[in-house]
Design an enzyme around this catalytic site. Structure first.
Site, PDB file in Angstrom:
ATOM      1  N   ASP A 148      32.340  15.273  31.781  1.00 17.75           N
ATOM      2  CA  ASP A 148      33.588  15.987  32.060  1.00 17.75           C
ATOM      3  C   ASP A 148      33.227  17.252  32.832  1.00 17.75           C
ATOM      4  O   ASP A 148      32.640  18.185  32.287  1.00 17.75           O
ATOM      5  CB  ASP A 148      34.286  16.332  30.744  1.00 17.75           C
ATOM      6  N   ARG A 185      51.481   0.619  41.973  1.00 20.71           N
ATOM      7  CA  ARG A 185      50.855   0.667  40.647  1.00 20.71           C
ATOM      8  C   ARG A 185      49.369   0.353  40.731  1.00 20.71           C
ATOM      9  O   ARG A 185      48.577   0.767  39.882  1.00 20.71           O
ATOM     10  CB  ARG A 185      51.540  -0.307  39.694  1.00 20.71           C
ATOM     11  N   TYR A 243      36.449  19.298  23.987  1.00 24.37           N
ATOM     12  CA  TYR A 243      37.866  19.615  24.165  1.00 24.37           C
ATOM     13  C   TYR A 243      38.717  18.870  23.139  1.00 24.37           C
ATOM     14  O   TYR A 243      38.562  17.665  22.936  1.00 24.37           O
ATOM     15  CB  TYR A 243      38.274  19.240  25.589  1.00 24.37           C
ATOM     16  N   LYS A 280      43.374  20.724  36.913  1.00 26.04           N
ATOM     17  CA  LYS A 280      42.727  22.025  36.839  1.00 26.04           C
ATOM     18  C   LYS A 280      42.244  22.474  38.219  1.00 26.04           C
ATOM     19  O   LYS A 280      43.047  22.754  39.090  1.00 26.04           O
ATOM     20  CB  LYS A 280      41.578  21.955  35.825  1.00 26.04           C
TER      21      LYS A 280
END
Length: 380
Positions: free
Chosen positions: A169, A44, A97, A194
């Site tokens: 971004d 984690r 976005y 992506k």
């Protein structure tokens, strides 16, 4: 079994949730010497596959470190919470976005983090729009879905002058087209789902930075909120990165051919692609993007600007299947009104130019002649 003599060319998948310690002294060393090579405790917090992914993206971006998360939006969450707390303010372009807008305006607003949206052309005048509590500016290199081109160096300079952190971004561009830290940005964020991973088989996010304190805080947020990317997904993303340079060149070459074809087709009213000389941001993109590439994303507005015409295209195309994501090696089509920007009101979409006949194409690496033939029959 003695594994010390095994030297794999490809890093193995460390599909384990926990790592062992040989002594209390080693356990103490793990907690008091963060980042010590070869010491891991709980997946984690960190594991070798995630570290490899972050190190490679950081190398490509010219960063010192960062964090990998279980989805692109988890990366945005980590970046915002690493720099902001309740009572702080985030400033963004209106051309953003839709998923980012929903996270900021619906979820983070409940935590007391306020967000304001300003048309990109006005955002560069930060002194006019900032507030005393403005801590972060978020912007995209190329906006989703209409490919508005950001003047990155100009915005970075404005942020430095105002003492505000800048998060970029770069999901549409990847480090093959832009390196925002070179402009002076503080953080670069990728939806690694992506182009970085590139094969539509992993969901991931990566945020990288140069400031050691910022990278430490990114790790803390990801660990404390359980945002860390799992070993298998990290491994898949690293595998994808190995062909990023080749893929981005082919994506870009194919997209330029598609854009030029669509610009001449009578069924298309408008094409949004910065590689076209007619695009209002072409000169800026030409000067700012790297390697003479403009990316694999473009959008078009049908001459028959209606839902029915868009649906007809979706049903007729064979090589651009309708899918709510982008950037895989296989081409796809998205309908922003019903996917990425469905969380916006009709009035907001109209103000952004997202009309019923707007379709977003993610151009893959197939043979370009096949793509053009398919688009021709779908539009005809």
């Amino acid at each position: 079994m003695d594994l010390t003599s095994i030297h794999p060319k490809v890093t193995p998948i460390y599909q384990t949730s926990v790592f062992k310690f040989s002594s209390l002294a080693e356990l103490e060393d793990y907690y008091t010497t963060p980042g010590r090579k070869g010491l891991y405790g709980y997946s984690r917090s960190e594991h070798p596959n995630s570290d490899e992914l972050v190190a490679e993206v950081a190398r490509l971006e010219g960063a010192a470190g960062g964090v990998a998360t279980g989805a692109g939006l988890a990366g945005l969450l980590a970046a915002v919470l690493a720099t902001c707390q309740a009572g702080d303010h985030v400033l963004c372009p209106a051309e953003l976005y839709g998923g980012s807008v929903v996270l900021l305006s619906q979820e983070l607003s409940r935590l007391g983090i306020e967000t304001t949206y300003v048309p990109l052309a006005q955002l560069y005048d930060l002194a006019q729009h900032r507030k005393p509590n403005t801590k972060l500016v978020l912007a995209e290199v190329l906006s989703n879905p209409l490919l508005t081109v950001l003047d990155g160096p100009r915005l970075a300079q404005a942020c430095r002058e105002q003492g505000i952190k800048l998060l970029i971004d770069s999901s549409f561009t990847s480090p093959m087209l832009t390196r925002p830290l070179d402009w002076g940005a503080d953080m670069v964020w990728h939806s690694a789902t992506k182009y970085l991973a590139g094969h539509s088989d992993v969901t991931a996010g990566v945020v990288v930075a140069n400031d050691p304190a910022l990278n430490k805080r990114l790790r803390q947020v990801a660990t404390n909120l359980g945002l860390m990317l799992a070993p298998l997904d990290s491994w898949l993303a690293v595998r994808g990165l190995k062909t990023l340079r080749l893929r981005m060149r082919q994506h870009s070459e194919n997209a330029l051919a598609v854009a030029r074809f669509l610009a001449k087709h009578p069924a298309v009213a408008e094409v949004f692609y910065p590689g076209l000389e007619t695009h209002p941001g072409h000169d800026l993109a030409e000067a700012q993007l790297l390697n003479g590439l403009y990316g694999g994303m473009l959008s078009l507005r049908l001459a028959n600007d209606t839902v029915a015409a868009a649906d007809d295209f979706v049903q007729r195309t064979k090589l651009f299947p309708l899918a709510p994501s982008l950037a895989g090696v296989a081409s796809s089509c998205s309908y922003p009104t019903a996917t990425s920007h469905r969380g916006l009101s009709e009035e907001q979409r109209q103000d952004l130019g997202i009309t019923p006949g707007v379709l977003r194409l993610s151009v893959g690496i197939e043979e370009p002649a096949e793509l053009l033939a398919d688009l021709g029959q779908a539009l005809d």
